[in-house]
Scaffold this motif. Structure first.
Motif, PDB file in Angstrom:
ATOM      1  N   ARG A  61       0.831  -1.201   0.000  1.00  0.00           N
ATOM      2  CA  ARG A  61       0.000   0.000   0.000  1.00  0.00           C
ATOM      3  C   ARG A  61       0.867   1.252   0.000  1.00  0.00           C
ATOM      4  N   ARG A  62       1.958   1.214   0.736  1.00  0.00           N
ATOM      5  CA  ARG A  62       2.873   2.355   0.793  1.00  0.00           C
ATOM      6  C   ARG A  62       3.463   2.650  -0.586  1.00  0.00           C
ATOM      7  N   VAL A 121       2.048   2.095  -3.486  1.00  0.00           N
ATOM      8  CA  VAL A 121       0.993   2.672  -4.319  1.00  0.00           C
ATOM      9  C   VAL A 121       0.821   4.153  -3.981  1.00  0.00           C
ATOM     10  N   VAL A 122       0.783   4.476  -2.711  1.00  0.00           N
ATOM     11  CA  VAL A 122       0.623   5.866  -2.278  1.00  0.00           C
ATOM     12  C   VAL A 122       1.824   6.699  -2.732  1.00  0.00           C
ATOM     13  N   THR A 123       3.010   6.164  -2.587  1.00  0.00           N
ATOM     14  CA  THR A 123       4.218   6.869  -3.006  1.00  0.00           C
ATOM     15  C   THR A 123       4.227   7.098  -4.508  1.00  0.00           C
ATOM     16  N   SER A 124       3.848   6.102  -5.263  1.00  0.00           N
ATOM     17  CA  SER A 124       3.795   6.239  -6.724  1.00  0.00           C
ATOM     18  C   SER A 124       2.767   7.282  -7.144  1.00  0.00           C
ATOM     19  N   ALA A 125       1.615   7.274  -6.505  1.00  0.00           N
ATOM     20  CA  ALA A 125       0.564   8.245  -6.836  1.00  0.00           C
ATOM     21  C   ALA A 125       1.024   9.670  -6.496  1.00  0.00           C
ATOM     22  N   ALA A 126       1.666   9.839  -5.359  1.00  0.00           N
ATOM     23  CA  ALA A 126       2.157  11.162  -4.963  1.00  0.00           C
ATOM     24  C   ALA A 126       3.241  11.645  -5.920  1.00  0.00           C
ATOM     25  N   THR A 127       4.115  10.763  -6.340  1.00  0.00           N
ATOM     26  CA  THR A 127       5.165  11.126  -7.285  1.00  0.00           C
ATOM     27  C   THR A 127       4.558  11.537  -8.626  1.00  0.00           C
TER      28      THR A 127
END
Length: 180
Positions: free
Chosen positions: A2-3, A5-11
């Motif tokens: 999950r981390r 996915v969140v990191t990729s979306a924020a990037t």
């Protein structure tokens, strides 16, 4: 997982935001105009907290006061630029008056040939005490940076973002007139 996915979306969101920013430079190469002694005091970024504030009244500044710049659309009634003077001739060119959130900003550039020797702030926000505090420290820094850079490609002063933007835009319009 999950981390990641969140990191990729924020990037991805950050990249999209960076790509959507418009550069504040004029099309084509920026004019490089000579260097000379600075009129401002201080170096680097002015310390200041908060942002510009005020009601937006304008005040004529002393000839040695710094001014923020911003470009306003050229009016149809603007006078045609005078022919370029001989190299070494000193002349003063006023930039557009740029309306900022806290008031108008206008600069006047003194040129010796094609070199910036001084930048005077003709108008700047000063209606409120906080406007005066910000501009007392920011304008000399902006003047010094403009003379050192010999162009309008200068950094904004922390805490004086609106004033800095207006200063840069007015300075660029004056340099454009000087070239014309």
């Amino acid at each position: 997982m999950r981390r990641a996915v969140v990191t990729s979306a924020a990037t991805a969101a950050g990249v999209v935001l960076l790509l959507s920013l418009k550069p504040h430079e004029a099309a084509g190469p920026a004019p490089v105009i000579g260097s000379g002694p600075g009129t401002g005091a201080g170096q680097g970024t002015a310390a200041g907290s908060g942002t510009d504030s005020g009601t937006g009244s304008e005040v004529s500044a002393p000839s040695n006061a710094p001014a923020p710049s911003a470009s306003a659309p050229a009016s149809a009634s603007a006078p045609a630029p005078a022919p370029a003077p001989a190299a070494g001739a000193t002349r003063k060119v006023s930039g557009d008056t740029v309306n900022t959130r806290y008031g108008p900003v206008q600069v006047q550039v003194t040129l010796a040939g094609s070199r910036i020797t001084a930048v005077d702030v003709v108008k700047y926000p000063s209606a409120e005490r906080r406007d005066r505090e910000i501009n007392t420290s920011a304008l000399p820094v902006l003047n010094q940076e403009a003379i050192a850079a010999q162009s309008a490609r200068i950094d904004v002063v922390s805490g004086a973002t609106y004033t800095s933007d207006g200063y840069v835009r007015s300075l660029q319009s004056a340099l454009d007139r000087a070239k014309g």
